[in-house]
Design an enzyme around this catalytic site. Structure first.
Site, PDB file in Angstrom:
ATOM      1  NE  ARG A 201       5.010  -6.777   6.783  1.00  0.00           N
ATOM      2  CZ  ARG A 201       3.864  -6.122   6.891  1.00  0.00           C
ATOM      3  NH1 ARG A 201       3.006  -6.444   7.831  1.00  0.00           N
ATOM      4  NH2 ARG A 201       3.567  -5.146   6.055  1.00  0.00           N
ATOM      5  CG  ASP A 330      11.087   3.508   2.663  1.00  0.00           C
ATOM      6  OD1 ASP A 330      11.403   2.582   1.907  1.00  0.00           O
ATOM      7  OD2 ASP A 330       9.991   3.541   3.264  1.00  0.00           O
ATOM      8  CB  THR A 550      13.443  -1.774   7.168  1.00  0.00           C
ATOM      9  OG1 THR A 550      12.834  -0.499   6.972  1.00  0.00           O
ATOM     10  CG2 THR A 550      12.644  -2.865   6.467  1.00  0.00           C
TER      11      THR A 550
END
Length: 570
Positions: A201, A330, A550
């Protein structure tokens, strides 16, 4: 009333009638042309060129405080400069007149990029009004919200939203966010943070904002934060800790993670950002740390070719054998593929690891339900759990993105797999009362693509399904992906939008929404960005120049120059 006597027809009056008929024909032709502009499939693109070309040029040659152009299609230049060339025209919102025309399109369900921009404005304005400087927003109670993932670092929503604001040409909002970053973003905190979350982030958001705008403050802050994360790698194996105190440099792992193991999706989702940190700082240590992770993994035996979710950073051995392409696993697979793409397809090791892992996933985890829905199950000690998480739905987009690089006999097969996963994930939305997907859905006990447990029925504004729609649209141009995206827009507007922003929902199967009162920062970073790109032209952040981390932060492909010097960012 005076009645004029009728006149007999004359050659002159006949010629006038001919002119009138010709005028009608010409008018009909003009009407047809303008009608075509409105109703042809590429109408939004045509209109942006026909009506708004001059305003687009003016907008995209905008000069910021650091000087230079600010288009978003040309590849970037060296650090410290603003290397962008102006984009001649874009698909985004322009003036009030263009907005009115786009709203007219919406009544005909053509849906150009404006609705995601309106959604972004509502989400951003609400955050700025009620939670400015906090990490996230509570849109129902209209106050700030923070997660312990960020420790005492502030402004997660601001940093996560920077590139979305820029891409949507919300430049006034971008400038306000930039000023906050310059004056208030502080990493000198005595607090424990999630290395993974802070990397994707904050580091990812700052890097992307730098590459888009050329503003030096973003490069400087990204490198500063990256340096503070390096102590997380001080383990016997070099596999980083999940949690790190930014002041003391002391790290640890989540106590619930298989005896204090590191998590595959966390230590495996640092590669893209750390490679760029090395390029922008000149410090090779960032790249060395993430390349060492691969060395450790390549020395280990993989059960059935699969990567378990847990790895002990002290012993270098696997923890419990739980494999998932959803939560805990993932983005590790995503970053193998994207490392190869971001390297300008020179990272052959990353490429091989990705396609080998995908083959193992297909063999051991991919299954088809009795009614023909393809899903990716989870693997626990050799037994399958027929559950698929919302997080796993990113895999449709990942497989489509990698299909072109697969052996030629597998490209079509992988595109079919991607389309089938996209359909399954759409079904998980379509089978709920609110038309929004649950956190996880199952394929057992006679149910398909439905959540059966109460703790799996929630929706927290996640992006993965829309992410796959965007990739599938780019690669196939099948209109159903835009139709499915539009369904999601309508559901978000109807059920998640509140006066103070957008909220997650506790149960998507309930007839009326029960809001969880959190507007996640990734809603602005990912969900709304992927919606915007779904309805944009393909040259808006083209895949041959950009790779998305991501958290949906676009990072440029790292090109290798002709003299074989170290890679430079193009």
């Amino acid at each position: 009333m005076l009645i004029r006597p009728q006149k007999s027809a004359s050659p002159t009056s006949f010629r006038l009638t001919e002119k009138f008929i010709l005028l009608l024909v010409f008018s009909a032709f003009i009407t047809l042309c303008f009608g075509a502009i409105f109703f042809l499939p590429d109408s939004s693109k045509l209109l942006s060129g026909v009506f708004f070309h001059s305003s687009a040029v003016e907008t995209n040659t905008r000069t910021g405080p650091d000087g230079g152009d600010s288009g978003i299609t040309a590849p970037p230049g060296p650090p410290g400069t603003n290397p962008w060339t102006p984009r001649p025209e874009t698909d985004g919102p322009k003036s009030e007149s263009s907005s009115k025309l786009i709203l007219l399109f919406n009544s005909f369900r053509l849906s150009p990029p404006l609705p995601p921009c309106q959604m972004m404005k509502h989400a951003w304005d609400s955050y700025r009004r009620f939670a400015w400087g906090s990490n996230e927003l509570r849109p129902v109670s209209k106050q700030g919200h923070s997660s312990n993932l960020f420790g005492s670092i502030k402004g997660a929503t601001i940093v996560d939203a920077l590139d979305t604001l820029y891409i949507m040409e919300m430049f006034e909002e971008f400038d306000v966010a930039t000023e906050w970053v310059e004056k208030n973003l502080d990493f000198n905190v005595n607090a424990e943070v999630s290395v993974f979350e802070v990397n994707i982030r904050f580091v990812g958001g700052l890097l992307s904002a730098y590459y888009l705008s050329g503003k030096e403050v973003f490069r400087r802050k990204a490198v500063e934060l990256g340096e503070k994360l390096l102590p997380a790698f001080k383990t016997p194996t070099g596999i980083p800790w999940a949690l790190l105190n930014l002041k003391s440099g002391i790290g640890r792992n989540w106590p619930w993670a298989s005896g204090g193991s590191s998590i595959l999706a966390e230590y495996g989702t640092l590669h893209l950002e750390f490679m760029h940190l090395s390029k922008l700082s000149g410090n090779p240590e960032f790249a060395q740390k993430v390349m060492n992770i691969r060395k450790v993994l390549n020395r280990l035996d993989k059960p059935q070719g699969l990567y378990p979710n847990y790895l002990n950073p002290n012993s270098g051995q696997w923890g419990q054998h739980h494999v998932s392409v959803g939560g805990l696993g993932d983005s590790f697979y995503e970053y193998l593929l994207k490392a190869w793409l971001m390297s300008d397809k020179t990272d052959e090791e990353g490429k091989k690891m990705y396609y080998d892992a995908l083959q193992a996933i297909e063999t051991n985890l991919m299954r088809k339900s009795s009614n023909g829905l393809t899903y990716i199950a989870e693997w626990k000690g050799g037994l399958l759990e027929h559950k698929m998480g919302h997080l796993t739905c990113f895999a449709g987009g990942m497989i489509a993105l990698g299909a072109d690089g697969a052996p030629s006999d597998k490209t079509g097969h992988q595109m079919e797999q991607a389309a089938e996963i996209a359909r399954t994930c759409h079904e998980s939305y379509a089978r709920t009362a609110l038309k929004l997907g649950p956190e996880a859905f199952r394929f057992d006990g006679g149910v398909e693509a439905i959540a059966t447990r109460q703790n799996e029925k929630y929706f927290i504004l996640r992006p993965e399904v829309i992410e796959t729609y965007m990739y599938m649209w780019r690669f196939t141009h099948d209109p159903k992906y835009r139709e499915w995206g539009w369904e999601a827009v309508q559901a978000l507007e109807q059920h998640c939008k509140v006066e103070g922003g957008y909220s997650g929902i506790r149960d998507v199967y309930a007839s009326t929404p029960n809001h969880d009162d959190v507007q996640q920062s990734f809603y602005l970073a990912e969900t709304l960005k992927y919606l915007y790109l779904l309805f944009s032209d393909d040259d808006h952040l083209p895949f041959d120049h950009w790779v998305f981390n991501t958290e949906a932060h676009p990072l440029p492909v790292i090109r290798k120059d002709k003299t074989d010097r170290p890679n430079e960012v193009e």
